[in-house]
Design an enzyme around this catalytic site. Structure first.
Site, short mmCIF file in Angstrom:
data_model
loop_
_atom_site.label_atom_id
_atom_site.label_comp_id
_atom_site.label_asym_id
_atom_site.label_seq_id
_atom_site.Cartn_x
_atom_site.Cartn_y
_atom_site.Cartn_z
N ASP A 46 4.50 -0.88 -16.03
CA ASP A 46 4.53 0.40 -16.74
C ASP A 46 5.26 0.24 -18.08
O ASP A 46 4.85 0.80 -19.10
CB ASP A 46 5.24 1.46 -15.88
CG ASP A 46 4.68 1.47 -14.47
OD1 ASP A 46 3.53 1.86 -14.29
OD2 ASP A 46 5.39 1.02 -13.54
N HIS A 71 7.26 4.20 -9.50
CA HIS A 71 6.02 3.59 -10.01
C HIS A 71 4.87 4.46 -9.48
O HIS A 71 4.17 4.13 -8.52
CB HIS A 71 5.88 2.15 -9.51
CG HIS A 71 4.55 1.56 -9.86
ND1 HIS A 71 4.15 1.33 -11.14
CD2 HIS A 71 3.50 1.18 -9.07
CE1 HIS A 71 2.92 0.83 -11.15
NE2 HIS A 71 2.51 0.73 -9.90
N1 NAI Z 1 3.84 -2.26 -8.78
C1 NAI Z 1 2.80 -2.44 -9.55
O1 NAI Z 1 2.91 -2.37 -10.79
C2 NAI Z 1 1.45 -2.72 -8.99
C3 NAI Z 1 1.24 -2.74 -7.65
N2 NAI Z 1 0.00 -3.01 -7.10
C4 NAI Z 1 -0.09 -3.08 -5.66
O2 NAI Z 1 -0.05 -4.47 -5.27
C5 NAI Z 1 -0.66 -4.62 -3.99
C6 NAI Z 1 -1.66 -5.77 -4.00
O3 NAI Z 1 -2.72 -5.48 -4.86
P1 NAI Z 1 -4.01 -6.43 -4.92
O4 NAI Z 1 -3.63 -7.85 -5.02
O5 NAI Z 1 -4.91 -5.84 -5.92
O6 NAI Z 1 -4.64 -6.15 -3.48
P2 NAI Z 1 -5.63 -7.08 -2.63
O7 NAI Z 1 -6.18 -6.25 -1.53
O8 NAI Z 1 -6.56 -7.80 -3.52
O9 NAI Z 1 -4.62 -8.14 -2.01
C7 NAI Z 1 -3.66 -7.81 -1.07
C8 NAI Z 1 -3.53 -8.98 -0.15
O10 NAI Z 1 -2.49 -8.68 0.76
C9 NAI Z 1 -2.89 -9.21 2.01
N3 NAI Z 1 -2.11 -8.60 3.08
C10 NAI Z 1 -2.33 -7.45 3.76
N4 NAI Z 1 -1.39 -7.29 4.69
C11 NAI Z 1 -0.55 -8.35 4.60
C12 NAI Z 1 0.60 -8.74 5.31
N5 NAI Z 1 1.08 -8.03 6.32
N6 NAI Z 1 1.22 -9.89 4.93
C13 NAI Z 1 0.73 -10.63 3.92
N7 NAI Z 1 -0.37 -10.31 3.23
C14 NAI Z 1 -1.00 -9.19 3.56
C15 NAI Z 1 -4.37 -8.93 2.08
O11 NAI Z 1 -5.02 -9.72 3.04
C16 NAI Z 1 -4.79 -9.27 0.66
O12 NAI Z 1 -5.15 -10.63 0.54
C17 NAI Z 1 -1.29 -3.26 -3.67
O13 NAI Z 1 -0.41 -2.54 -2.84
C18 NAI Z 1 -1.38 -2.61 -5.04
O14 NAI Z 1 -1.44 -1.20 -4.93
C19 NAI Z 1 -1.06 -3.27 -7.92
C20 NAI Z 1 -0.90 -3.26 -9.29
C21 NAI Z 1 0.33 -2.96 -9.91
O1 OAA Z 2 -2.60 2.11 -9.63
C1 OAA Z 2 -2.57 1.35 -8.66
O2 OAA Z 2 -2.77 1.68 -7.49
C2 OAA Z 2 -2.19 -0.06 -8.93
C3 OAA Z 2 -0.95 0.05 -9.65
O3 OAA Z 2 0.10 0.28 -9.09
C4 OAA Z 2 -1.01 0.03 -11.10
O4 OAA Z 2 -2.00 -0.39 -11.68
O5 OAA Z 2 -0.03 0.46 -11.70
#
Ligand code: NAI
Ligand code: OAA
Length: 371
Positions: A199, A227
């Site tokens: 952000d 967030h």
């Molecule tokens: N804080 C931030 O700025 C942001 C946060 N996010 C969050 O990050 C997370 C991951 O996003 P992506 O990589 O796009 O999702 P994704 O679905 O592509 O990858 C998530 C991975 O976590 C794995 N997973 C599920 N449960 C698990 C467990 N108990 N232990 C280990 N691995 C596990 C899944 O199998 C998958 O490979 C989501 O919660 C998303 O909302 C995404 C973008 C920004």
């Molecule tokens: O918006 C979402 O769910 C993924 C995220 O946290 C971001 O892009 O900031």
């Protein structure tokens, strides 16, 4: 008869000059050798990435292996965790890491066993979880994700190094980090943080686009709070580095209406806008922000500048302790400190408090999900 300089030069002086040149040559060789030794002496740092087979994981692990997180001279060992259904994909990521022949990468563990994954890790980047889909708020993924963070807290507490630094990325990031903190009481509370750097970087990007200045010349924006869409991107103390020194962002933008409305909502809603465009949530920018977060935490923030990190509130700026809240922080020698004494006007106060209220609600909801 013409005489050459060396013929008139005192032979003792000539010997002295030769000796000095030889000493310089020797000194340079010794320094080069010592630097070589110093380089080789750097112990690898072990970094855990959970959810490593997912989108962010796939973007993040090569960045870590290339030195974007811990610097170009720091060897790393990667521990990658995912769940059983993703085990084959995770194996593929490991194969690609080997094929990329990263010089800094000293080892890769790809596992579905949380204990093996957490063993001796120095840094844990917790990405594993369920991402939100179009039309969902981040707290809609609460029940699935907080239970993961409760379970992984104990594994980290028991098997990671005592001074392990934790960054929670998975949503709801602040509340997942809080749950992790509550179920891993022996990890120092200053070591558990969540990602709001994405952000922060988004806010820098919007100002840079508006003013047509280089993004690295924009400094000291602040993301306050959660967030989520209640976060408050604040430019009241932000500056732009100019050829003559620095100027306040508000003065350069000269459009308070834009800064107080469209700018804020664009940053708050950027995640949703990316999901709408990609049908998937942000990945490369999230991975890059995770590297920025850890790099600044470990290696320090440049003098006079700050970044935003979700950290355990100590009551600063009237934010109740017991929440993981995003503050402006400076980092030095592996430690972060909340920037104190920033003037907060009524407009900001209201937004800062609103995000804290949402986090209090999320905390109650998370606890009810765990019962
Ligand atoms: N804080 C931030 O700025 C942001 C946060 N996010 C969050 O990050 C997370 C991951 O996003 P992506 O990589 O796009 O999702 P994704 O679905 O592509 O990858 C998530 C991975 O976590 C794995 N997973 C599920 N449960 C698990 C467990 N108990 N232990 C280990 N691995 C596990 C899944 O199998 C998958 O490979 C989501 O919660 C998303 O909302 C995404 C973008 C920004
Ligand atoms: O918006 C979402 O769910 C993924 C995220 O946290 C971001 O892009 O900031």
């Amino acid at each position: 008869m013409e005489l050459f300089a060396w013929e008139v030069m005192d032979s003792k002086l000539f010997e002295k000059i030769l000796l000095v040149l030889f000493c310089i040559f020797l000194f340079r060789k010794i320094i080069k050798y010592m630097f070589g030794l110093l380089k080789e002496e750097k112990e690898p740092i072990t970094v855990l990435v959970t959810g490593a087979a997912g989108q962010i994981g796939y973007a993040l692990v090569p960045m870590i292996a290339r030195g974007a997180m811990l610097g170009p001279n720091q060897p790393v060992i990667l521990h990658m965790l995912d769940i059983e259904p993703a085990a084959e994909a995770l194996k593929g990521v490991k194969m690609e890491l080997i094929d990329a022949a990263f010089p800094l990468l000293r080892g890769v563990v790809a596992t579905t066993d949380v204990v093996e994954a957490c063993k001796d890790v120095n840094i844990a980047v917790m990405v594993g979880g369920f991402p939100r889909k179009e039309g969902m708020e981040r707290k809609d993924v609460m029940s699935k994700n907080v239970s993961i963070y409760k379970a992984q807290a104990s594994a980290l507490e028991q098997h990671a190094t005592a001074d392990c630094k934790v960054l929670v990325v998975a949503n709801p990031a602040n509340t997942n980090a809080l749950i992790l903190k509550e179920f891993a009481p022996s990890i120092p509370e200053k070591n558990i943080t969540c990602l709001t750097r994405l952000d922060h970087n988004r806010a820098l990007g919007q100002i840079s686009e508006k003013l047509n200045v280089h993004v690295s010349d924009v400094k000291n924006v602040t993301i306050w709070g959660n967030h989520s869409s209640t976060q408050y991107p604040d430019v009241d103390h932000a500056i732009v580095i100019t050829s003559g020194g620095q100027k306040p962002v508000r003065e350069l933008v000269a459009d308070d209406n834009w800064l107080n409305t469209e700018f804020i909502t664009t940053v708050q809603q950027r995640g949703a806008a990316i999901i709408k465009a990609r049908k998937l949530s942000s990945a490369l920018s999230a991975a890059s922000a995770a590297c920025d977060h850890i790099r600044d935490w470990v290696l320090g923030t440049p003098k006079g500048t700050w970044v935003s990190m979700g950290v355990y509130s100590d009551g600063s700026y009237g934010i109740p302790p017991g929440l993981i809240y995003s503050f402006p922080v400076t980092c030095e020698k592996g430690d972060w400190n909340i920037v104190q004494g920033l003037k907060i006007d009524e407009f900001s106060r209201e937004k800062i408090d609103k995000s804290a209220e949402e986090l209090i609600e999320e905390k109650t909801l998370a606890k009810s999900c765990l019962n």
